[in-house]
Design an enzyme around this catalytic site. Structure first.
Site, short mmCIF file in Angstrom:
data_model
loop_
_atom_site.label_atom_id
_atom_site.label_comp_id
_atom_site.label_asym_id
_atom_site.label_seq_id
_atom_site.Cartn_x
_atom_site.Cartn_y
_atom_site.Cartn_z
CG HIS A 45 -13.06 -9.30 22.11
ND1 HIS A 45 -14.03 -10.01 21.46
CD2 HIS A 45 -11.92 -9.55 21.45
CE1 HIS A 45 -13.50 -10.66 20.44
NE2 HIS A 45 -12.22 -10.39 20.42
CD GLU A 102 6.13 -1.20 2.04
OE1 GLU A 102 5.57 -1.45 3.11
OE2 GLU A 102 5.53 -1.22 0.93
CG ASP A 140 6.25 -4.89 4.73
OD1 ASP A 140 6.21 -6.05 5.18
OD2 ASP A 140 5.24 -4.22 4.50
CB CYS A 172 5.34 6.10 6.35
SG CYS A 172 5.51 4.86 5.08
C1 PEP Z 1 5.83 -0.60 6.54
O1 PEP Z 1 5.96 -1.71 6.01
O2 PEP Z 1 6.71 -0.07 7.25
C2 PEP Z 1 4.58 0.15 6.37
C3 PEP Z 1 4.45 1.39 6.78
O3 PEP Z 1 3.54 -0.51 5.80
P1 PEP Z 1 2.60 -1.55 6.61
O4 PEP Z 1 3.10 -1.56 8.04
O5 PEP Z 1 1.21 -1.08 6.46
O6 PEP Z 1 2.90 -2.83 5.89
MG MG Z 2 4.46 -2.32 4.51
#
Ligand code: PEP
Ligand code: MG
Length: 847
Positions: free
Chosen positions: A466, A703, A727, A774
């Site tokens: 850890h 996504e 995603d 994002c």
């Molecule tokens: C993504 O899928 O790119 C995203 C920003 O969401 P998460 O990584 O939290 O699934």
């Molecule tokens: Mg995502």
């Protein structure tokens, strides 16, 4: 402890437990106690204590008394099916309550109509060390009248640590022909086996179920509630184990545990595998010491040794009652510390503290300590012996990964001893730029001293301990398993720690020092340049405005993100509030967190993504049936639409943030326009209810390929689009983002993903909506020019890279990016796109 009289928490009719129409309660499988058939509408606290459990569906509450007894009150039978309807909670987890305080208000008429029964069991859930007597006789009772008496008992006999599975179980009088026993075997494919964090998640699940769950391996068995018991089984990758449940909902419990073990414990691969392989094959310069890289990076600086002195403990106790009470008090104080600390940490640090909190409740450690106290030992001595026995077992089990977990136990030993003996945990402070050398280091030590360190060199340990995981999460260059030679480096020696290449130079010559210092200086200059410009609004070289936001996962990250130049938060992953806990956060808890983040952003926009759990992010308190393909099942917005109570609570909490409008709302995993419409209806209804006339922006995450190709349609309903490339890549390439077997091919720069990004930007622009990114691609400087060329106008990146991403935007012109993106779309593979992007960077971006 003097006996405590538990008062009637309800007005009604006292009923013996045997008369409750549910075999689990009637058979005392959840604990001893009594029941009341209510005639009032408010549940009160039967004693003083702390609220330690509150079901998401608001029908059950657990209070822990000061002495550690847990009293569960379950309003009605099968009332979980009401999904919160008819219940209003008046307290929250963590609240301290006095006897008689109102806890839950309920609609008795509704319960009578819709629940299987309203009779309410009041139970002592963990009888270890406690017993109940003097039950009130059947008949009418008023709130506050004596109901039963709680006593501390003699300590339980120490349970054998690892029972043979064929031995009778204590808990439910196991019989092998008992039809309530369910058993299933499976093979473990967790890269590091069952270590502390998976074990903590398993124990949390086991505590939630009514069945007695255990895990068996090679003829040995451990309770699934006992972290140390499970760790002691030494379960490693590829081992076959059996999951066994008896009593309660045995089938459901086995299903839930098998699902958790097979899909719900996905861990990031060890951060160092690749670097370690390079390091192993590279020849070392003369005098260098080899180690295993735990976090890459280069550091030059003076060495300081970190030494923790052993805490002296008396062997003799001061009397059983005194030692037992001291043990309870020390645990309560340490638990409070761990909860407080984990609230201010994030990521790996937080997970580790939560795992330690779980270890603190470990029944095997308790039993062993209680037995020591009963033999006349001091609580401190008994606790130390209990911990050391477990730590030795882990170390001698022949499994290197589990041996690394001994550090967690020793950490907990030290922290509890500090409470028991009254010494404050020693605090060490080191000058900025120090390279710390330690024989071994405890996770809590690193959390306390990491500030300002330049690097870390540990003689023992391993890359997945850890402390190594923590160091990697802090981006602190770290070498582990360097050996005793590290301890011989004198204090104050100026060394080169090259963690990326797996070595430390204890006596670098002037040329080695100079070369390392140049490398460091180049990296530092680039970062300082980027940081000095970070606060300035960001435009491309030819003047197009691009917003650069930060992704956040906790309130503590917001301030540093702003300091790095983030112009707002483009993705608040609200899961941090919902995971790793026993009940869903209340509206008030959520509001407090969102408001703290909004305040820290000082008026900058805050895009709050609604809860994205399910799939690879399970929440233990959400009853979700096991799914064959969780990534394609109930996840993202589908969870909110299936559990509207959760959705409404979260929207209410967001709408309460001031100033109104600073928060924008973003929906995860959209694949159908109906999903956006449904949430919009709920949002509008709540706005009406709360008298909010201002429009609240409602955007979607793109996504799924479905959302990307229908972006023009979705953009009619949504105020903005933000592409989750993590995603989107997984679903486009049909490659599970949590599966290491396909990880190397999972690249968001695949031309198929880029074409979907282009289509999304085009669809958004047709309706006048902006499109951002994002997902992780927004944090990759190589990808940024392509994204801008495809039409992206907002980037939300990891807070630490915001200055670098802003610098990259300023270095490129939109025209050049557009040509570059066109070429990328025509590439045959992600590898070709990356090569193209590197050529673009070396041509267009100044050195
Ligand atoms: C993504 O899928 O790119 C995203 C920003 O969401 P998460 O990584 O939290 O699934
Ligand atoms: Mg995502």
């Amino acid at each position: 402890m003097a006996p405590i009289i538990l008062a009637a928490p309800l007005e009604g009719w006292v009923t013996p437990l045997e008369a409750v129409p549910d075999p689990v309660f009637a058979g005392r499988m959840m604990g001893d106690g009594i029941a009341i058939d209510p005639t009032g509408d408010t549940l009160h606290a039967p004693c003083a204590g702390r609220i330690v459990g509150l079901q998401a569906t608001r029908h059950a509450v657990t209070i822990e008394t000061e002495s550690g007894a847990k009293i569960l009150i379950h309003l009605g039978i099968d009332t979980v099916a009401l999904d919160g309807k008819g219940f209003t909670t008046l307290v929250a987890v963590g609240d301290q309550v006095a006897a008689g305080d109102p806890l839950i208000r309920f609609d008795l008429d509704l319960l009578v109509r819709e629940a299987r029964a309203v009779v309410t069991p009041i139970l002592l859930t963990d009888a270890t060390g406690f017993t109940l007597t003097a039950f009130a006789p059947p008949g009418a009772i008023t709130v506050g009248a004596p109901l039963m008496t709680l006593h501390r008992t003699a300590p339980p006999q120490q349970k054998q640590q690892q029972q043979q599975p064929q031995e009778p179980e204590l808990e439910f009088g196991r019989h092998d022909d008992d039809p309530t026993i369910v058993r299933r075997t499976l093979r473990i494919d967790l890269p590091h086996g069952i270590h502390a964090r998976p074990a903590a998640r398993i124990a949390a699940l086991a505590r939630e179920t009514r069945a007695a769950l255990s895990i068996e391996k090679d003829g040995r068995s451990a309770s699934a509630r006992s972290l140390t018991g499970m760790l002691g089984l030494g379960i490693a990758l590829g081992d076959e184990i059996a999951v066994v449940a008896r009593g309660g909902d045995a089938d459901g419990a086995v299903d839930a545990l098998v699902t958790l073990l097979s899909t719900g414990l996905a861990e990031a691969p060890a951060p160092v595998t690749r670097v370690a392989a390079v390091a192993d094959s590279a020849p070392l310069p003369p005098g260098a010491l080899r180690g295993v890289p735990a976090a890459p990076g280069l550091a030059v600086g003076p060495v300081q040794h970190h030494r923790n002195s052993d805490i002296d403990v008396p062997r003799e106790g001061r009397g059983i009652a005194i030692e037992r009470a001291a043990f309870g008090d020390a645990r309560a104080a340490l638990r409070a510390d761990l909860i407080e600390q984990s609230a201010t940490q994030k990521g790996a640090a937080r997970e580790i503290l939560v795992a330690h909190e779980g270890l603190l409740d470990d029944p095997d450690l308790h039993a062993a300590t209680e037995a020591g106290i009963a033999r006349g030992e001091s609580a401190a001595y008994a606790w130390r012996s209990a911990i050391r026995a477990q730590a030795d077992a882990l170390r001698s089990g022949g499994n290197a990964r589990l041996a690394e977990r001994a550090g967690d136990l020793l950490d907990l030993e030290r922290r509890l001893l500090a409470k028991l003996i009254g010494v404050t945990n020693e605090r060490h402070a080191y000058p900025a730029g120090t390279i710390l050398v330690a024989d071994d280091l405890l996770p809590s030590d690193l959390i306390a001293i990491a500030d300002g360190l330049a690097g870390l060199c540990i003689a023992r340990g391993g890359p997945t301990s850890h402390v190594a995981i923590l160091a990697a999460s802090m981006a602190l260059p770290t070498l582990v398993a360097v050996g005793d030679a590290a301890l011989a480096i004198p204090d104050g020696a100026r060394v080169v720690l090259d963690a990326s290449n797996g070595m430390i130079l204890p006596t670098p010559d002037t040329q080695q020092l100079a070369q390392a210092e140049v490398e460091q200086a180049v990296t530092a200059r680039k970062r300082a340049d980027a940081l000095s410009q970070a606060a300035i609004a960001c435009h491309t070289a030819d003047g197009t405005r691009i917003e650069v936001f930060a992704n956040l996962g906790a309130a503590a990250e917001a301030g540093p993100a702003v300091a790095n130049g983030a112009e707002g938060c483009g993705l608040l992953r609200t899961e941090f509030l919902f995971l790793e806990r026993d009940t869903a956060p209340t509206v008030a808890e959520q509001h407090q967190e969102y408001q703290a983040i909004a305040d820290a952003l000082e008026g900058r926009p805050l895009i709050v993504r609604l809860l994205d759990i399910g799939g690879d992010k399970p929440a233990p308190y959400l009853a979700m049936a096991a799914e064959e393909n969780p990534a394609l099942g109930l996840r993202g917005i589908r969870v909110g639409l299936a559990h509207t109570g959760l959705l409404e609570d979260q929207l209410r909490a967001i709408l309460a943030v001031k100033p109104i409008g600073q928060c924008r709302i973003m929906l995860p995993m959209i694949s159908r326009v109906e999903e956006v419409r449904s949430v919009r209806l709920v949002l509008d209804r709540l706005r009406d209810e709360l008298g909010i006339s201002a429009a609240i922006e409602l955007g979607i995450m793109v996504e799924t390929p479905a959302a990307a190709v229908t972006a023009d349609t979705l953009a009619r309903e949504a105020d903005f689009l933000s592409i989750g490339t993590n995603d989107l890549t997984q679903y486009t390439l049909a490659m599970d983002r949590a599966n290491p077997a396909v990880a190397s091919a999972l690249d968001g720069l695949h031309p198929a993903v880029l074409r979907l990004i282009e289509q999304t930007c085009r669809g958004g622009a047709m309706r006048g909506r902006w499109t951002g990114v994002c997902g992780s691609l927004a944090s990759d400087p190589l990808a940024v020019p392509i994204l801008l060329g495809l039409g992206v106008t907002e980037l939300s990146a990891a807070p630490g890279v915001v200055p670098t991403i802003k610098a990259r935007v300023r270095e490129v012109s939109l025209d050049a990016c557009r040509d570059h993106a066109r070429e990328a779309l025509a590439c045959a593979s992600a590898t070709e796109v990356r090569a193209l992007a590197r050529r673009f960077a070396s041509r267009e971006i100044p050195a």
